[in-house]
Design a protein around this motif. Sequence first.
Motif, PDB file in Angstrom:
ATOM      1  N   UNK A  98      81.129 119.760 109.595  1.00 25.23           N
ATOM      2  CA  UNK A  98      82.275 120.003 110.473  1.00 25.23           C
ATOM      3  C   UNK A  98      81.931 121.180 111.364  1.00 25.23           C
ATOM      4  N   UNK A  99      81.806 120.905 112.649  1.00 30.67           N
ATOM      5  CA  UNK A  99      81.227 121.871 113.584  1.00 30.67           C
ATOM      6  C   UNK A  99      82.242 122.287 114.650  1.00 30.67           C
ATOM      7  N   UNK A 100      82.266 123.587 114.923  1.00 29.72           N
ATOM      8  CA  UNK A 100      83.008 124.093 116.085  1.00 29.72           C
ATOM      9  C   UNK A 100      82.005 124.332 117.200  1.00 29.72           C
ATOM     10  N   UNK A 101      82.205 123.651 118.309  1.00 32.57           N
ATOM     11  CA  UNK A 101      81.249 123.806 119.408  1.00 32.57           C
ATOM     12  C   UNK A 101      81.441 125.118 120.140  1.00 32.57           C
ATOM     13  N   UNK A 102      82.686 125.587 120.190  1.00 28.71           N
ATOM     14  CA  UNK A 102      83.005 126.833 120.898  1.00 28.71           C
ATOM     15  C   UNK A 102      83.921 127.685 120.036  1.00 28.71           C
ATOM     16  N   UNK A 103      84.014 128.964 120.385  1.00 35.36           N
ATOM     17  CA  UNK A 103      84.884 129.880 119.653  1.00 35.36           C
ATOM     18  C   UNK A 103      86.324 129.389 119.678  1.00 35.36           C
ATOM     19  N   UNK A 104      86.907 129.210 118.508  1.00 30.86           N
ATOM     20  CA  UNK A 104      88.290 128.773 118.426  1.00 30.86           C
ATOM     21  C   UNK A 104      88.517 127.326 118.808  1.00 30.86           C
ATOM     22  N   UNK A 105      87.444 126.602 119.091  1.00 31.61           N
ATOM     23  CA  UNK A 105      87.576 125.214 119.508  1.00 31.61           C
ATOM     24  C   UNK A 105      87.878 124.278 118.346  1.00 31.61           C
ATOM     25  N   UNK A 106      88.126 123.038 118.660  1.00 31.97           N
ATOM     26  CA  UNK A 106      88.421 122.071 117.616  1.00 31.97           C
ATOM     27  C   UNK A 106      87.157 121.764 116.825  1.00 31.97           C
ATOM     28  N   UNK A 107      87.373 121.165 115.650  1.00 38.33           N
ATOM     29  CA  UNK A 107      86.260 120.813 114.782  1.00 38.33           C
ATOM     30  C   UNK A 107      85.848 119.367 115.022  1.00 38.33           C
ATOM     31  N   UNK A 108      84.550 119.167 115.141  1.00 36.17           N
ATOM     32  CA  UNK A 108      83.984 117.827 115.280  1.00 36.17           C
ATOM     33  C   UNK A 108      83.151 117.509 114.037  1.00 36.17           C
ATOM     34  N   UNK A 109      83.226 116.280 113.590  1.00 37.84           N
ATOM     35  CA  UNK A 109      82.423 115.857 112.454  1.00 37.84           C
ATOM     36  C   UNK A 109      81.145 115.188 112.914  1.00 37.84           C
ATOM     37  N   UNK A 110      80.028 115.581 112.315  1.00 42.09           N
ATOM     38  CA  UNK A 110      78.733 115.004 112.651  1.00 42.09           C
ATOM     39  C   UNK A 110      78.084 114.433 111.388  1.00 42.09           C
ATOM     40  N   UNK A 111      77.267 113.408 111.610  1.00 38.93           N
ATOM     41  CA  UNK A 111      76.552 112.757 110.506  1.00 38.93           C
ATOM     42  C   UNK A 111      75.053 112.757 110.759  1.00 38.93           C
ATOM     43  N   UNK A 112      74.304 112.861 109.688  1.00 40.61           N
ATOM     44  CA  UNK A 112      72.874 112.672 109.794  1.00 40.61           C
ATOM     45  C   UNK A 112      72.531 111.194 109.735  1.00 40.61           C
ATOM     46  N   UNK A 113      71.237 110.893 109.850  1.00 35.95           N
ATOM     47  CA  UNK A 113      70.774 109.509 109.855  1.00 35.95           C
ATOM     48  C   UNK A 113      70.725 108.911 108.461  1.00 35.95           C
ATOM     49  N   UNK A 114      70.709 109.746 107.454  1.00 37.59           N
ATOM     50  CA  UNK A 114      70.672 109.265 106.084  1.00 37.59           C
ATOM     51  C   UNK A 114      69.273 109.300 105.498  1.00 37.59           C
ATOM     52  N   UNK A 115      69.212 109.470 104.183  1.00 30.84           N
ATOM     53  CA  UNK A 115      67.943 109.434 103.465  1.00 30.84           C
ATOM     54  C   UNK A 115      68.118 108.538 102.232  1.00 30.84           C
ATOM     55  N   UNK A 116      67.157 107.663 102.016  1.00 31.45           N
ATOM     56  CA  UNK A 116      67.273 106.694 100.931  1.00 31.45           C
ATOM     57  C   UNK A 116      66.899 107.338  99.600  1.00 31.45           C
ATOM     58  N   UNK A 117      67.748 107.131  98.618  1.00 31.34           N
ATOM     59  CA  UNK A 117      67.461 107.526  97.238  1.00 31.34           C
ATOM     60  C   UNK A 117      67.468 106.260  96.399  1.00 31.34           C
ATOM     61  N   UNK A 118      66.360 106.002  95.739  1.00 34.45           N
ATOM     62  CA  UNK A 118      66.239 104.825  94.880  1.00 34.45           C
ATOM     63  C   UNK A 118      65.899 105.277  93.463  1.00 34.45           C
ATOM     64  N   UNK A 119      66.727 104.873  92.526  1.00 39.37           N
ATOM     65  CA  UNK A 119      66.503 105.236  91.126  1.00 39.37           C
ATOM     66  C   UNK A 119      66.123 103.958  90.385  1.00 39.37           C
ATOM     67  N   UNK A 120      64.877 103.888  89.990  1.00 38.70           N
ATOM     68  CA  UNK A 120      64.375 102.659  89.361  1.00 38.70           C
ATOM     69  C   UNK A 120      63.133 102.962  88.547  1.00 38.70           C
ATOM     70  N   UNK A 121      62.960 102.211  87.493  1.00 39.57           N
ATOM     71  CA  UNK A 121      61.742 102.340  86.698  1.00 39.57           C
ATOM     72  C   UNK A 121      60.695 101.336  87.175  1.00 39.57           C
TER      73      UNK A 121
END
Length: 121
Positions: A98-121
């Motif tokens: 949750x990022x504020x681009x400017x002082x006192x500005x509104x909050x914007x939500x940002x997402x990353x591209x994702x990273x795969x987690x695989x749990x397997x034997x």
Amino acid sequence: QVQLVESGGGLVQPGGSLRLSCAASGRFFSIDAMGWYRQAPGKQRELVATITNSGATNYADSLKGRCAISRDIAKKTVYLQMNSLKPEDTAVYYCNADVRRTTGGRIYGYWGQGTQVTVSS
């Protein structure tokens, strides 16, 4: 703009551990909460854990006791240490900020591209 880059995913055996990292970059004033979410195939994205800039944390019940979220504010990075991993933890893990681009500005939500987690034997 704001970029979130995740790292640390991979293949791990059941009972193993992984540490995910997510670094924020770009032009912005500040970051409020950061967190991790995950999405398994055929399922909706769900909360894993969040952390505020004061260090308050929140965890999904399914992962309580098995993971720990932490944050380095100076490095603009959030971490997720996961232990005792189970096959049902297999998913793409996404970082959120949750990022504020400017002082006192509104909050914007940002997402990353994702990273795969695989749990397997």
